[in-house]
Design an enzyme around this catalytic site. Sequence first.
Site, PDB file in Angstrom:
ATOM      1  CE  LYS A  96      -2.885   2.785   2.910  1.00  0.00           C
ATOM      2  NZ  LYS A  96      -3.666   2.942   4.130  1.00  0.00           N
ATOM      3  N   GLY A 157      -7.931   8.689  10.452  1.00  0.00           N
ATOM      4  CA  GLY A 157      -8.190   8.832  11.889  1.00  0.00           C
ATOM      5  C   GLY A 157      -9.269   9.834  12.232  1.00  0.00           C
TER       6      GLY A 157
END
Length: 254
Positions: A96, A157
């Site tokens: 990733k 987040g």
Amino acid sequence: MLKIGKYQFQSRLFLGTGKFSSLDIQKQAVDVSETEVLTFAVRRMNLVDPDQPNFLEKLDLKRYKLLPNTAGATTVEEAVRIARLAKASGLCDMIKVEVIADTKTLLPDPLATLETTKLLVEEGFTVLPYTSDDPVLARKLVEAGAHAIMPGGAPIGSGLGLLNPRYLEIIIDESPVPVIIDAGIGSPQDVVQAMELGADGVLLNTAVSGAKDPVKMAEAMKWAIIAGRLGYEAGRIPKKRYATASSPLEGMLE
Ligand SMILES: CC(=O)[C@@H](O)[C@H](O)COP(=O)(O)O
């Protein structure tokens, strides 16, 4: 069945492994989520001595496909170096790509993400770049050979959900490779929304690790993925401005 490069998955939930209050909770959450793909920051692993304690030690890693990420990289050079390190350590050839532009927003640097993707594709990696919700950049990442693209729902987040569902929808409609919505998920309803838009999967971490009950939330996310996907495949009714009776009187027997 979700296919990314040479890999195939039953589960469409990709789970991050960081920020759990304990390794036992992490393991229970991972187990109950039935995820097949775990992502983690390569820089948090002790690759020099794999026998040293590490934050994945409670997990039976043979059961999962590992998706190392280049978190912490802010340049093409750093991201490529981290990816090579992960591959050389035998973790997986999937990577990733995460090249962050600044520490306040943690948004991906578009130019560096594109360049890193090109280089790693040329080196034979299975590349999944974390990108913004920009359809033009998504197209260029696909042209660069990305095996899947991972547009953010909202900043990492933040738990803000899908900030720009219309652009995500365009990315999904146009992409010939799987689209995994990555980051910013706050609750199961965000996952259902992403899957109903037609996303091929969702990657999330904080929504589970930061929940009051992470294990229960991991299970909720599993069902949200399933419900959203089924809803997408079933095809929702069109929205109308006015009512239509659910039990119409026309055509009733006298
Ligand atoms: C674990 C990971 O790869 C994160 O960078 C990812 O983007 C998840 O973000 P959330 O924590 O917002 O779900």
